[in-house]
Design a protein around this motif. Sequence first.
Motif, PDB file in Angstrom:
ATOM      1  N   PHE A 223       0.827  -1.211   0.000  1.00  0.00           N
ATOM      2  CA  PHE A 223       0.000   0.000   0.000  1.00  0.00           C
ATOM      3  C   PHE A 223       0.865   1.266   0.000  1.00  0.00           C
ATOM      4  N   HIS A 224       1.989   1.235   0.703  1.00  0.00           N
ATOM      5  CA  HIS A 224       2.871   2.404   0.701  1.00  0.00           C
ATOM      6  C   HIS A 224       3.484   2.629  -0.697  1.00  0.00           C
ATOM      7  N   PHE A 225       3.808   1.549  -1.391  1.00  0.00           N
ATOM      8  CA  PHE A 225       4.350   1.678  -2.737  1.00  0.00           C
ATOM      9  C   PHE A 225       3.315   2.304  -3.683  1.00  0.00           C
ATOM     10  N   ILE A 226       2.077   1.825  -3.603  1.00  0.00           N
ATOM     11  CA  ILE A 226       1.006   2.393  -4.434  1.00  0.00           C
ATOM     12  C   ILE A 226       0.792   3.866  -4.096  1.00  0.00           C
ATOM     13  N   TYR A 227       0.819   4.173  -2.809  1.00  0.00           N
ATOM     14  CA  TYR A 227       0.639   5.555  -2.357  1.00  0.00           C
ATOM     15  C   TYR A 227       1.704   6.481  -2.946  1.00  0.00           C
ATOM     16  N   LEU A 228       2.945   6.041  -2.952  1.00  0.00           N
ATOM     17  CA  LEU A 228       4.026   6.860  -3.504  1.00  0.00           C
ATOM     18  C   LEU A 228       3.886   7.026  -5.014  1.00  0.00           C
ATOM     19  N   ILE A 372      -4.788  10.305   4.225  1.00  0.00           N
ATOM     20  CA  ILE A 372      -5.619   9.798   5.318  1.00  0.00           C
ATOM     21  C   ILE A 372      -5.851   8.305   5.150  1.00  0.00           C
ATOM     22  N   ALA A 373      -6.058   7.873   3.906  1.00  0.00           N
ATOM     23  CA  ALA A 373      -6.276   6.447   3.641  1.00  0.00           C
ATOM     24  C   ALA A 373      -5.051   5.628   4.033  1.00  0.00           C
ATOM     25  N   ILE A 374      -3.864   6.051   3.590  1.00  0.00           N
ATOM     26  CA  ILE A 374      -2.653   5.271   3.873  1.00  0.00           C
ATOM     27  C   ILE A 374      -2.298   5.334   5.357  1.00  0.00           C
ATOM     28  N   LYS A 375      -2.585   6.453   6.002  1.00  0.00           N
ATOM     29  CA  LYS A 375      -2.300   6.568   7.432  1.00  0.00           C
ATOM     30  C   LYS A 375      -3.155   5.596   8.231  1.00  0.00           C
ATOM     31  N   ASN A 376      -4.442   5.527   7.902  1.00  0.00           N
ATOM     32  CA  ASN A 376      -5.336   4.593   8.594  1.00  0.00           C
ATOM     33  C   ASN A 376      -4.937   3.141   8.344  1.00  0.00           C
ATOM     34  N   LEU A 377      -4.607   2.827   7.095  1.00  0.00           N
ATOM     35  CA  LEU A 377      -4.181   1.462   6.762  1.00  0.00           C
ATOM     36  C   LEU A 377      -2.873   1.110   7.466  1.00  0.00           C
ATOM     37  N   SER A 378      -1.944   2.039   7.465  1.00  0.00           N
ATOM     38  CA  SER A 378      -0.643   1.814   8.082  1.00  0.00           C
ATOM     39  C   SER A 378      -0.782   1.538   9.577  1.00  0.00           C
ATOM     40  N   MET A 379      -1.592   2.342  10.261  1.00  0.00           N
ATOM     41  CA  MET A 379      -1.792   2.143  11.700  1.00  0.00           C
ATOM     42  C   MET A 379      -2.549   0.850  11.971  1.00  0.00           C
ATOM     43  N   GLY A 380      -3.541   0.549  11.128  1.00  0.00           N
ATOM     44  CA  GLY A 380      -4.303  -0.674  11.333  1.00  0.00           C
ATOM     45  C   GLY A 380      -3.444  -1.922  11.183  1.00  0.00           C
ATOM     46  N   LEU A 381      -2.631  -1.964  10.138  1.00  0.00           N
ATOM     47  CA  LEU A 381      -1.787  -3.135   9.879  1.00  0.00           C
ATOM     48  C   LEU A 381      -0.695  -3.302  10.927  1.00  0.00           C
ATOM     49  N   SER A 382      -0.268  -2.199  11.538  1.00  0.00           N
ATOM     50  CA  SER A 382       0.781  -2.276  12.565  1.00  0.00           C
ATOM     51  C   SER A 382       0.198  -2.342  13.975  1.00  0.00           C
ATOM     52  N   ASN A 383      -1.145  -2.432  14.076  1.00  0.00           N
ATOM     53  CA  ASN A 383      -1.829  -2.505  15.372  1.00  0.00           C
ATOM     54  C   ASN A 383      -1.491  -1.333  16.288  1.00  0.00           C
ATOM     55  N   THR A 384      -1.416  -0.151  15.698  1.00  0.00           N
ATOM     56  CA  THR A 384      -1.166   1.055  16.492  1.00  0.00           C
ATOM     57  C   THR A 384      -2.303   2.065  16.318  1.00  0.00           C
ATOM     58  N   ASP A 385      -3.466   1.590  15.864  1.00  0.00           N
ATOM     59  CA  ASP A 385      -4.592   2.485  15.628  1.00  0.00           C
ATOM     60  C   ASP A 385      -5.554   2.468  16.814  1.00  0.00           C
ATOM     61  N   TYR A 386      -6.596   3.259  16.714  1.00  0.00           N
ATOM     62  CA  TYR A 386      -7.580   3.377  17.778  1.00  0.00           C
ATOM     63  C   TYR A 386      -8.295   2.046  18.027  1.00  0.00           C
ATOM     64  N   ASP A 387      -8.633   1.330  16.951  1.00  0.00           N
ATOM     65  CA  ASP A 387      -9.328   0.050  17.105  1.00  0.00           C
ATOM     66  C   ASP A 387      -8.486  -0.958  17.886  1.00  0.00           C
ATOM     67  N   SER A 388      -7.170  -0.936  17.678  1.00  0.00           N
ATOM     68  CA  SER A 388      -6.289  -1.847  18.412  1.00  0.00           C
ATOM     69  C   SER A 388      -6.260  -1.505  19.900  1.00  0.00           C
ATOM     70  N   TYR A 389      -6.293  -0.207  20.183  1.00  0.00           N
ATOM     71  CA  TYR A 389      -6.316   0.234  21.579  1.00  0.00           C
ATOM     72  C   TYR A 389      -7.606  -0.225  22.266  1.00  0.00           C
ATOM     73  N   SER A 460     -10.981   3.534  -0.912  1.00  0.00           N
ATOM     74  CA  SER A 460     -10.517   4.853  -1.360  1.00  0.00           C
ATOM     75  C   SER A 460      -9.190   4.763  -2.111  1.00  0.00           C
ATOM     76  N   ILE A 461      -8.330   3.801  -1.741  1.00  0.00           N
ATOM     77  CA  ILE A 461      -7.073   3.606  -2.479  1.00  0.00           C
ATOM     78  C   ILE A 461      -7.371   3.201  -3.924  1.00  0.00           C
ATOM     79  N   PHE A 462      -8.297   2.260  -4.073  1.00  0.00           N
ATOM     80  CA  PHE A 462      -8.680   1.841  -5.433  1.00  0.00           C
ATOM     81  C   PHE A 462      -9.399   2.971  -6.175  1.00  0.00           C
ATOM     82  N   PHE A 463     -10.143   3.788  -5.445  1.00  0.00           N
ATOM     83  CA  PHE A 463     -10.783   4.951  -6.054  1.00  0.00           C
ATOM     84  C   PHE A 463      -9.732   5.901  -6.638  1.00  0.00           C
ATOM     85  N   TRP A 464      -8.651   6.120  -5.883  1.00  0.00           N
ATOM     86  CA  TRP A 464      -7.584   7.007  -6.362  1.00  0.00           C
ATOM     87  C   TRP A 464      -6.853   6.411  -7.562  1.00  0.00           C
ATOM     88  N   ILE A 465      -6.705   5.105  -7.588  1.00  0.00           N
ATOM     89  CA  ILE A 465      -6.080   4.453  -8.754  1.00  0.00           C
ATOM     90  C   ILE A 465      -6.917   4.713 -10.004  1.00  0.00           C
TER      91      ILE A 465
END
Length: 482
Positions: A223-228, A372-389, A460-465
Amino acid sequence: MPLQQVFLVAKYFRKTVFKNTAIVILAGFIAILLAYAIFLGWNNYVNQNETSQKYQQQSYQDWLSNPDKNPHRMAHYGNFAFRESSPLSVFEFGMESFFGNAIFLEAHKQNTANFSEASFSNSMLRFGEISTAMVFQILLPLLIFFLGFNTIAAERENGTLKLHLSQGINWKQLLLGKMLGIASILMMLFVPALLLIILIWFLLQNFTITLDETLKMILFMGFHFIYLLFFCVIAVLVSAASKTSKKALISLIGIWLLFTIILPRGTQALGAYFYEAPSKVQFNSQIENDIIKAGDSHNPDDLHFKTIKDSLLRLYKVDSVKKLPFNYSGFIMTEGEKISSKIYNKHLDTLLQVYAKQNRFSKAVSFLNPYIAIKNLSMGLSNTDYDSYINFQKQAEAYRYGMAQKMNGLQMKYISNEKQKPTDKPYIIDKDHWAEVSEFHYKPTGILQVLKNEIISIISIFFWIILLYIILKTASKNLKAI
């Protein structure tokens, strides 16, 4: 479309870029910063997990080392729940610095997480931490914009653009060639960083990885590669649409500020304004009031529990709680724990619904802002987001409730109903019973649940593509050389 022309444009662009000393210095600075961010993340991860593991074990050993005593006293003695970091949190700190990683667990009371990194840090933490994800999400897009602002605008200014187009290269080939050229330079930073990240990721897990963590890692980097790549496309398109390099640079810096600073901050403020959450004091006072209304298990004259007492006496056909086949106080404590936990969970669910609305509002804005999309995905995948808390909070509460009810059950089974005289030995049970409560172990959110939580961000990532593809296709037909 002959790919040879595209590769030629990319090769020529790559050669000319490194003639600019400023770009070389900027790229070198970001490379150093990226290496530092990876080292900092590794150090934080190791220190935090060593601390969490150490004190989790110590807390449980303290629990087991308690002497023979009344189980109700043990319920109030309590225990601790610590949250360990996931391997990907090395690269994405997310909200970990602001959410605590330890909760004190005791009977009749639900505590929140404490000991966050922010509570022990100075005000500089407000400006953000240097993490690998931050470099990927904020600094590399800025580098891409500096690489791409004059890709086509400069050629329009010096007249070489018409020359290129007259030599058989069409707009589509030119745009794709410039994008490929920027992407190839970007890979000089991204690929070494990727290899280093994978190596550290393996080391942190002692080369024993799970399928869940592997999928998270693949998606994290993918996802980070696509974002860049989004920013490579945006940089070239803005340059192609600008009359001068100066206008292109100003436009791209404006887009960068809008994506990475203005929209994220504004979205958070608007979400909190539209869906206002109660303060911690209000939340706790509402719970306290409802518990008082429902009944106080520690008050012998409470009407609710007096009704329970009368029902028990009728059911067992006795005239005193002393004659009940179980400890009456333990039974009342069990009922009280059920009531207080039910009330707390009810208020918590209401509060979480408010936060969920705030988060959905923020995620909806990801259709306007890929950051915002990549930030949410990044935190979710690394278990550092609000849902993980929240997941940690719920696991700790389930453990706390089980611990309290286990002690109440032991009291019901082993403690007598007879009132003690001042000279009598206190009612106690053997300390071996404390081992019936297992040690707390936090389980991070699995990949399927993460993807479910972040479905809006993924869409939203696919929307941007699709959006950038349409814009690119339209631009290749309508752009002019002058």
